[in-house]
Design a protein around this motif. Structure first.
Motif, PDB file in Angstrom:
ATOM      1  N   LEU A   9       0.842  -1.208   0.000  1.00 28.47           N
ATOM      2  CA  LEU A   9       0.000   0.000   0.000  1.00 28.47           C
ATOM      3  C   LEU A   9       0.876   1.258   0.000  1.00 28.47           C
ATOM      4  O   LEU A   9       0.538   2.268  -0.618  1.00 28.47           O
ATOM      5  CB  LEU A   9      -0.915   0.030   1.238  1.00 28.47           C
ATOM      6  N   LEU A  10       1.987   1.172   0.698  1.00 25.13           N
ATOM      7  CA  LEU A  10       2.889   2.328   0.764  1.00 25.13           C
ATOM      8  C   LEU A  10       3.729   2.440  -0.516  1.00 25.13           C
ATOM      9  O   LEU A  10       3.815   3.509  -1.117  1.00 25.13           O
ATOM     10  CB  LEU A  10       3.822   2.198   1.974  1.00 25.13           C
ATOM     11  N   ALA A  11       4.306   1.313  -0.895  1.00 23.01           N
ATOM     12  CA  ALA A  11       5.235   1.359  -2.030  1.00 23.01           C
ATOM     13  C   ALA A  11       4.530   1.776  -3.319  1.00 23.01           C
ATOM     14  O   ALA A  11       5.095   2.494  -4.145  1.00 23.01           O
ATOM     15  CB  ALA A  11       5.895  -0.011  -2.207  1.00 23.01           C
ATOM     16  N   ALA A  12       3.271   1.339  -3.475  1.00 23.23           N
ATOM     17  CA  ALA A  12       2.538   1.665  -4.707  1.00 23.23           C
ATOM     18  C   ALA A  12       2.083   3.117  -4.739  1.00 23.23           C
ATOM     19  O   ALA A  12       1.626   3.598  -5.774  1.00 23.23           O
ATOM     20  CB  ALA A  12       1.327   0.746  -4.840  1.00 23.23           C
ATOM     21  N   THR A  13       2.192   3.794  -3.619  1.00 21.05           N
ATOM     22  CA  THR A  13       1.649   5.159  -3.555  1.00 21.05           C
ATOM     23  C   THR A  13       2.701   6.165  -3.089  1.00 21.05           C
ATOM     24  O   THR A  13       2.355   7.262  -2.665  1.00 21.05           O
ATOM     25  CB  THR A  13       0.436   5.216  -2.597  1.00 21.05           C
ATOM     26  N   ARG A  14       3.952   5.765  -3.135  1.00 18.14           N
ATOM     27  CA  ARG A  14       5.021   6.696  -2.758  1.00 18.14           C
ATOM     28  C   ARG A  14       4.991   7.876  -3.722  1.00 18.14           C
ATOM     29  O   ARG A  14       4.851   7.704  -4.923  1.00 18.14           O
ATOM     30  CB  ARG A  14       6.379   5.999  -2.831  1.00 18.14           C
ATOM     31  N   VAL A  15       5.095   9.069  -3.199  1.00 18.78           N
ATOM     32  CA  VAL A  15       4.921  10.247  -4.036  1.00 18.78           C
ATOM     33  C   VAL A  15       6.049  11.239  -3.775  1.00 18.78           C
ATOM     34  O   VAL A  15       6.564  11.330  -2.654  1.00 18.78           O
ATOM     35  CB  VAL A  15       3.537  10.904  -3.757  1.00 18.78           C
ATOM     36  N   ASP A  16       6.416  11.924  -4.832  1.00 24.54           N
ATOM     37  CA  ASP A  16       7.408  12.980  -4.690  1.00 24.54           C
ATOM     38  C   ASP A  16       6.749  14.261  -5.189  1.00 24.54           C
ATOM     39  O   ASP A  16       6.682  14.492  -6.388  1.00 24.54           O
ATOM     40  CB  ASP A  16       8.649  12.628  -5.508  1.00 24.54           C
ATOM     41  N   PHE A  17       6.211  15.041  -4.291  1.00 23.17           N
ATOM     42  CA  PHE A  17       5.549  16.278  -4.692  1.00 23.17           C
ATOM     43  C   PHE A  17       6.608  17.315  -5.041  1.00 23.17           C
ATOM     44  O   PHE A  17       7.287  17.835  -4.160  1.00 23.17           O
ATOM     45  CB  PHE A  17       4.692  16.826  -3.537  1.00 23.17           C
ATOM     46  N   SER A  18       6.716  17.595  -6.337  1.00 24.72           N
ATOM     47  CA  SER A  18       7.639  18.659  -6.725  1.00 24.72           C
ATOM     48  C   SER A  18       6.937  19.991  -6.588  1.00 24.72           C
ATOM     49  O   SER A  18       5.726  20.083  -6.805  1.00 24.72           O
ATOM     50  CB  SER A  18       8.065  18.465  -8.170  1.00 24.72           C
ATOM     51  N   LEU A  19       7.689  20.991  -6.238  1.00 21.14           N
ATOM     52  CA  LEU A  19       7.080  22.313  -6.085  1.00 21.14           C
ATOM     53  C   LEU A  19       6.604  22.810  -7.438  1.00 21.14           C
ATOM     54  O   LEU A  19       7.288  22.648  -8.445  1.00 21.14           O
ATOM     55  CB  LEU A  19       8.087  23.293  -5.497  1.00 21.14           C
TER      56      LEU A  19
END
Lengths: 383, 163
Positions: B143-153
């Motif tokens: 659940l975590l690995a499939a939804t890891r996110v990198d919010f770029s500014l």
């Protein structure tokens, strides 16, 4: 307000219970199959979460049963769970549990894009379009049962830690937040002791943790819209399973007794130099609000964190609006209390209302007499 | 799908036993405990109980202690005595309101702690339970690995690169 004992109606009351059951059955012999508790617990997991937190008891199976029994009425389901808990003996109070050990399924921050350990959206509707998925209306069992397996098959196989560091701890290391103080007071048990104002923050947190979601949201929303000035930023919102450690009966060693799904939220509010109690010369620091509840209920945790911060301000400076007033907030957010009060108006008030009518008749009669007297006086004065 | 499995000490520490055993269907532990009780003497050192416990947490903002709510709790503390006089104490405190399960796990705890007869079966259950716990961990990690996110500014140009 008054009540009066009444007699009669037993047959009708039994009939009302039967009628309710008849509707639950779908009204026809060829109606739907009964809901299984397993289906409620998993397919209505957010509802089950809500009932557990508002009922104040972490018991997914019983929460599912309460939902089934009360036909989806959240307030009545929470009431049923509370009624059940009141029949059980209290065996223990756990040692303080460390939420830093939560086994997370979701973790986000709106304050920092890079947080230690990274952000993981987990299961959420946040980024989905709120469009109806009509295919669910005719869902067939086979693909439904395969969904979880397919998800796992396609998921990345990253190695992840069991728990993640807290964003607040990183801010504390930078000195932007005051260090965590030592535990100050014993925890307040709202199930045994009445709220007598002023109440401790412990009592406020416990009251909010089992409060009704909509009530908390409404008062927190008043603060967000302008009847208050918390201006929160979510430092971290976490959903996960908290391992609950209890002393082993033989060794005394802390041993995992089970785990509890919970939601936890910390908000950072505007900085205020005076709030630190270190004097006006102290460097400005952010202030914090905290929210947590059983199950997966992010709206409730965020609302609670905002209200916690608002109440801290109200307790410190005196309330400037409703959301900062501990008595206003804490006495009006309990679902069982407020639903009970509202619904008691349906019960027979025949004697009370008869008395109201008698008083109205007497007042009108006096009013009429006074009118006649005034007419006579004015008539006499004219003469 | 293959997932990386973390190495786990075997046999695990006693503080992990309840977690692993309680991951399995209750009937498995109850059946083994009944079997042990049929061949050894099992004494309740305290009355098995079930009820509720208050869950205490420190809030992570100001470190105030508060109660999040209540949890179901069952408790058992037993002594298992074999025919040849060997005696071992076992206990279980569970977040579960099945008193019979707490009692069964306390019997297994005593049996495995002193390597009494049938401890091999208790160990087998532990192994099966641990596999179940690891499977659950894998599901949660997915659940975590499939939804890891990198919010770029917004506005830093990184979003435009893909267009």
């Amino acid at each position: 307000m008054g009540y009066v004992a009444i007699k009669g109606g037993e047959k009708a009351i039994d009939g009302a219970a039967d009628a309710l059951e008849a509707l639950r059955g779908g009204g026809q012999p060829s109606g739907p199959d009964p809901l299984s508790l397993d289906a409620i617990e998993h397919q209505l997991r957010l509802l089950t979460s809500r009932i557990m937190s508002e009922g104040g008891l972490y018991h997914p199976k019983l929460a599912a049963l309460a939902i089934k029994q009360m036909q989806g009425d959240t307030l009545e389901a929470g009431f049923a769970l509370r009624a059940y808990r009141s029949t059980r003996p209290r065996l223990l109070e756990t040692p303080p549990q460390d939420t830093g050990q939560m086994r997370l399924i979701r973790r986000i921050s709106s304050a920092f894009k890079d947080i230690p350990g990274g952000q993981m959206l987990g299961p959420t509707h946040d980024y989905a379009l709120r469009l109806m998925r009509f295919e669910l209306a005719e869902e067939s069992p086979e693909p439904f049962r395969k969904m979880a397996a397919q998800f796992l098959q396609n998921a990345p196989t990253d190695t992840l830690p069991d728990s993640f560091p807290k964003v607040l701890d990183a801010l504390r290391k930078e000195g932007l937040l005051p260090p965590k103080p030592a535990h100050r007071n014993p925890a307040f048990d709202i199930t045994r002791d009445p709220l007598i104002f002023p109440v401790s923050r412990s009592a406020a947190l416990a009251t909010m943790a089992r409060a009704e979601t909509g009530s908390m949201l409404a008062i927190a929303y008043s603060n967000m819209r302008g009847y208050g000035d918390v201006h929160p930023t979510v430092a971290e919102l976490r959903v996960g399973y908290l391992p609950v450690m209890l002393p082993h009966p033989v060794t005394g060693e802390l041993t995992e007794a089970g785990e509890v799904l919970m939601t936890e939220c910390e908000v950072i509010a505007m900085y205020e130099p005076d709030d630190t109690d270190t004097g006006k010369d102290a460097a400005p620091e952010f202030t914090l609000g905290y929210g947590a509840c059983f199950g997966h209920n992010e709206t409730k945790a965020i609302s609670m964190a905002i209200l916690d911060r608002a109440l801290q301000k109200g307790m410190h400076d005196g309330p400037a609006n409703a959301s900062e007033d501990p008595e206003f907030v804490l006495m009006h957010i309990d679902g069982v209390d407020s639903m009970g009060f509202a619904n008691h108006y349906k019960m027979p008030h025949y004697v009370t209302f008869q008395s109201d009518m008698d008083r109205l008749r007497a007042t009108r009669s006096k009013h009429q007499e006074r009118g006649q007297d005034q007419q006579e006086v004015s008539h006499e004065s004219e003469l | 799908m293959t997932h990386p499995t973390r190495s786990v000490d075997w046999p695990p520490a006693r503080s992990q036993w309840l977690r692993y055993w309680s991951a399995l269907p209750a009937e498995q532990a109850e059946a083994l405990a009944a079997n042990i009780a049929g061949q050894c003497t099992v004494k309740d050192l305290t009355l098995p109980q079930r009820g509720l416990g208050l869950l205490k947490l420190p809030d992570s903002a100001l470190n105030d202690l508060y109660f999040l709510g209540e949890v179901p709790v069952s408790h058992a503390h037993v002594a298992v005595v074999t025919d040849d006089g060997r005696r071992s104490e076992g206990g279980a405190r569970l977040l579960d309101d099945r008193q019979s399960l707490a009692w069964a796990l306390a019997v297994l705890d005593a049996t495995l702690a002193a390597r009494l007869p049938h401890h091999e079966q208790a160990l087998d259950l532990l192994r099966t339970g641990m596999a179940k716990v690891q499977e659950t961990e894998r599901e949660r990690h997915a659940l975590l690995a499939a939804t890891r996110v990198d919010f770029s500014l917004l506005g830093d140009g990184s979003e435009d690169d893909n267009e």
